[in-house]
Enzyme design. Structure first.
Site, PDB file in Angstrom:
ATOM      1  N   HIS A  22       0.641  -1.450  -0.129  1.00 34.42           N
ATOM      2  CA  HIS A  22      -0.085   0.132  -0.097  1.00 34.42           C
ATOM      3  C   HIS A  22       0.985   1.004   0.180  1.00 34.42           C
ATOM      4  O   HIS A  22       0.135   2.472  -0.210  1.00 34.42           O
ATOM      5  CB  HIS A  22      -0.977   0.131   1.078  1.00 34.42           C
ATOM      6  CG  HIS A  22      -2.077   0.360   1.157  1.00 34.42           C
ATOM      7  ND1 HIS A  22      -3.005   0.550  -0.378  1.00 34.42           N
ATOM      8  CD2 HIS A  22      -3.538   0.839   1.858  1.00 34.42           C
ATOM      9  CE1 HIS A  22      -4.039   1.166  -0.254  1.00 34.42           C
ATOM     10  NE2 HIS A  22      -4.461   1.111   1.164  1.00 34.42           N
ATOM     11  N   ASN A  70      -7.034   6.443   3.801  1.00 34.83           N
ATOM     12  CA  ASN A  70      -8.378   6.863   3.599  1.00 34.83           C
ATOM     13  C   ASN A  70      -8.636   8.536   4.045  1.00 34.83           C
ATOM     14  O   ASN A  70      -9.402   8.810   3.800  1.00 34.83           O
ATOM     15  CB  ASN A  70      -9.422   6.103   4.156  1.00 34.83           C
ATOM     16  CG  ASN A  70      -9.256   5.838   5.898  1.00 34.83           C
ATOM     17  OD1 ASN A  70      -8.261   6.412   6.342  1.00 34.83           O
ATOM     18  ND2 ASN A  70     -10.273   5.174   6.225  1.00 34.83           N
ATOM     19  N   ASP A  95      -0.511   2.717  -5.331  1.00 33.42           N
ATOM     20  CA  ASP A  95      -0.514   1.558  -5.499  1.00 33.42           C
ATOM     21  C   ASP A  95      -2.033   1.074  -6.051  1.00 33.42           C
ATOM     22  O   ASP A  95      -2.945   1.472  -5.942  1.00 33.42           O
ATOM     23  CB  ASP A  95      -0.400   0.332  -4.204  1.00 33.42           C
ATOM     24  CG  ASP A  95      -1.610   0.897  -3.221  1.00 33.42           C
ATOM     25  OD1 ASP A  95      -2.261   0.033  -3.062  1.00 33.42           O
ATOM     26  OD2 ASP A  95      -1.726   2.180  -2.845  1.00 33.42           O
ATOM     27  N   ASN A 115      -8.807   3.946  -2.149  1.00 38.02           N
ATOM     28  CA  ASN A 115      -9.262   4.707  -0.774  1.00 38.02           C
ATOM     29  C   ASN A 115      -8.615   6.116  -0.798  1.00 38.02           C
ATOM     30  O   ASN A 115      -9.277   7.204  -0.501  1.00 38.02           O
ATOM     31  CB  ASN A 115      -9.346   4.126   0.420  1.00 38.02           C
ATOM     32  CG  ASN A 115     -10.375   3.012   0.580  1.00 38.02           C
ATOM     33  OD1 ASN A 115     -11.341   2.867  -0.063  1.00 38.02           O
ATOM     34  ND2 ASN A 115      -9.781   2.020   1.406  1.00 38.02           N
TER      35      ASN A 115
END
Length: 194
Positions: A22, A70, A95, A115
């Site tokens: 991530h 997020n 990513d 997100n």
């Protein structure tokens, strides 16, 4: 010449996430900062690590949010608002599940299930047409395994492919800044690590 004034690398903060898939966007901006001899400094008012580089005579700000993925829009809107950088002059690296390791692609606008991108779009008043750098991390094959996949470490082989794609994306970002997005896209989109 492109008019990019802000390059953002998305990821999650903290040592437990540093080497997870991530954080591919973070790896890209860290590599860009190293390439230009820039030290990223924590700036709390921008909710992230920031720096400045000059490429092709252009002054470009770098940002790695210290918010969780997020909430990435909080950092992006704080910095872009302070320096009056319009969203269309931003490049956001992140990513991408839908691309395999070893592939990276530029994209202008569009939707995203990522997100961080969704939060940035909402914090920018639903403006979607900023430039994105999608760094492939591959898909685990099943929706139920996505969270573990993005928050897990890549295998050594996959990590080498991701690193190679980031290296090529760095070269193509210089082309983007010195020439134009089309030339950078043509080169990056033909790159593939076997």
């Amino acid at each position: 010449m492109s008019d990019i004034q802000l390059i953002v690398g998305l990821g999650n903060p903290g040592p437990e996430y540093k080497n997870t898939r991530h954080n591919a966007g973070t790896w890209f901006v860290e590599a860009l900062a190293r390439q230009f001899g820039c030290t990223l400094k924590l700036e709390n008012k921008f909710f992230g690590y920031t720096g400045r580089i000059t490429c092709a005579g252009q002054d470009i700000r770098l940002l790695i949010p210290t918010t969780y993925m997020n909430k990435s829009g909080q950092a992006v809107s704080a910095l872009s608002g302070f320096y009056r950088i319009p969203p269309e002059n931003m490049l956001v690296a992140f990513d991408e599940l839908d691309l395999p390791p070893g592939i990276a692609k530029f994209k202008i606008g569009g939707s995203s299930s990522q997100n961080g991108i969704r939060d940035i779009v909402s914090k920018l008043g639903n403006f979607k047409d900023f430039l994105r750098l999608r760094i492939g991390i591959g898909h685990p094959g099943d929706k139920s395994r996505v969270t573990g996949h993005v928050l897990g470490k890549a295998s050594q082989q996959d990590q080498e492919k991701i690193d190679a794609a980031i290296d090529e994306a760095l070269r193509c970002t210089e082309i983007l800044l010195k020439d134009d997005v089309k030339k950078a896209m043509n080169r990056l989109h033909s790159f593939k690590v076997e």
